[in-house]
Design a protein around this motif. Structure first.
Motif, PDB file in Angstrom:
ATOM      1  N   GLN A 275       6.351  90.983  -9.908  1.00 56.07           N
ATOM      2  CA  GLN A 275       5.148  92.450  -8.387  1.00 56.07           C
ATOM      3  C   GLN A 275       5.974  91.404  -7.625  1.00 56.07           C
ATOM      4  O   GLN A 275       5.894  91.569  -6.292  1.00 56.07           O
ATOM      5  N   ARG A 276       6.783  90.008  -7.237  1.00 56.32           N
ATOM      6  CA  ARG A 276       7.792  89.792  -6.327  1.00 56.32           C
ATOM      7  C   ARG A 276       8.782  90.605  -5.327  1.00 56.32           C
ATOM      8  O   ARG A 276       8.967  90.800  -4.556  1.00 56.32           O
TER       9      ARG A 276
ATOM     10  N   TRP B  15       8.951  93.594  -5.478  1.00 52.33           N
ATOM     11  CA  TRP B  15       7.974  94.615  -5.544  1.00 52.33           C
ATOM     12  C   TRP B  15       7.117  94.337  -3.741  1.00 52.33           C
ATOM     13  O   TRP B  15       7.195  95.415  -2.615  1.00 52.33           O
ATOM     14  N   GLU B  16       6.916  93.360  -3.691  1.00 53.84           N
ATOM     15  CA  GLU B  16       6.732  92.992  -2.796  1.00 53.84           C
ATOM     16  C   GLU B  16       7.363  92.625  -1.402  1.00 53.84           C
ATOM     17  O   GLU B  16       7.677  92.968  -0.392  1.00 53.84           O
TER      18      GLU B  16
ATOM     19  N   GLN C 149       1.175 100.671 -14.015  1.00 55.66           N
ATOM     20  CA  GLN C 149       0.652 100.138 -12.549  1.00 55.66           C
ATOM     21  C   GLN C 149       0.396 100.924 -11.989  1.00 55.66           C
ATOM     22  O   GLN C 149       1.126 101.634 -11.638  1.00 55.66           O
TER      23      GLN C 149
ATOM     24  N   ILE D 262       0.391 100.408  -8.195  1.00 49.76           N
ATOM     25  CA  ILE D 262       0.954  99.865  -6.991  1.00 49.76           C
ATOM     26  C   ILE D 262       0.461 100.298  -5.906  1.00 49.76           C
ATOM     27  O   ILE D 262       1.328 101.312  -4.865  1.00 49.76           O
TER      28      ILE D 262
ATOM     29  N   PHE E   5      -2.066  95.305  -7.470  1.00 51.89           N
ATOM     30  CA  PHE E   5      -1.489  95.735  -8.267  1.00 51.89           C
ATOM     31  C   PHE E   5      -2.161  96.094  -8.893  1.00 51.89           C
ATOM     32  O   PHE E   5      -3.113  94.823  -9.244  1.00 51.89           O
TER      33      PHE E   5
END
Length: 239
Positions: A29-30, A32-33, A70, A72, A149
């Motif tokens: 997740q980090r 993708w951010e 997911q 996103i 997400f």
């Protein structure tokens, strides 16, 4: 000009940034951010360096990455992404408008003003608080996306990504109802038509928006989230 540039370039930039960004499986997740933040900033810089458009021109940008589990989303501006899940229509983005409380505080905290001129606008000009391009309104208009997400389920029907030309005249629920009705009807059909069900939904929503006298740009993408059902093949005719 900026919108066309983003459409042609952004997916490549995101892929390149993904390859550059390092992160373990637990940090996805980090990662993708960081990828989205860097990609939006890089695209914004390329518009300036390549002289794609004047400083008074900009665009919203809504990006979706789909994996097996997911959804996103990354959004900058007042375009919107909604998920049709069974009977629900779930917004996956929040419009970045100048009168949104957190955005208003950010703009005014930086010395900017939000003026009500045919709706809330930054300095009475721009009706969104974030964008790619529109550099004449920096530092109040920024190319920083908001990222969400969402875990996929078997009940997910489709995604609708659209500019405010649609959302100005239709609610999320209305859009979801139209999408579900058309998709389910088309999926039951055994005809081998060239136009995909998702394309039919996009065209139908566009027609409705025009019919309701939408005064803004109408850009719509529909993504069918159901696995493709095998079409029944008719037996060959033997004479």
């Amino acid at each position: 000009m900026v919108a066309k540039f983003c459409a042609k370039r952004m997916h490549d930039v995101i892929a390149e940034e993904w390859d550059r960004e390092i992160g373990g499986a637990a940090e996805w997740q980090r990662r993708w951010e960081a990828v989205f933040a860097n990609s939006f900033e890089r695209t914004d810089n390329e518009i300036l360096s390549d002289a794609v458009a004047p400083e008074m021109v900009g665009s919203t940008a809504s990006v979706v990455v789909l994996s097996g589990c997911q959804i996103i989303t990354s959004n900058c501006g007042d375009s919107r992404v909604v998920l049709c899940r069974r009977t629900q229509t779930i917004p996956l983005t929040v419009d970045q408008k100048p009168d949104r409380q957190d955005e208003l505080l950010r703009i005014e905290g930086g010395g900017g003003k939000v003026i009500n001129w045919n709706g809330a606008r930054v300095f009475g000009v721009l009706a969104m608080s974030r964008a790619i391009g529109d550099r004449y309104l920096r530092p109040w208009i920024i190319p920083v996306p908001e990222i969400t997400f969402t875990a996929r389920t078997d009940e997910d029907e489709c995604l609708v990504l659209a500019s405010d030309g649609l959302w100005d005249v239709m609610t999320n629920e209305e859009v979801g109802e139209v999408a579900r009705r058309i998709l389910r009807r088309r999926r039951r059909s055994l005809s081998m038509e060239e136009t995909s069900p998702a394309q039919v939904v996009a065209e139908s929503l566009t027609e409705i928006a025009y019919g309701r006298n939408s005064k803004d740009n109408i850009s719509i993408i529909v993504v069918d989230l159901k696995s493709k059902r095998k079409r029944q093949q008719r037996p060959p005719l033997i004479s």
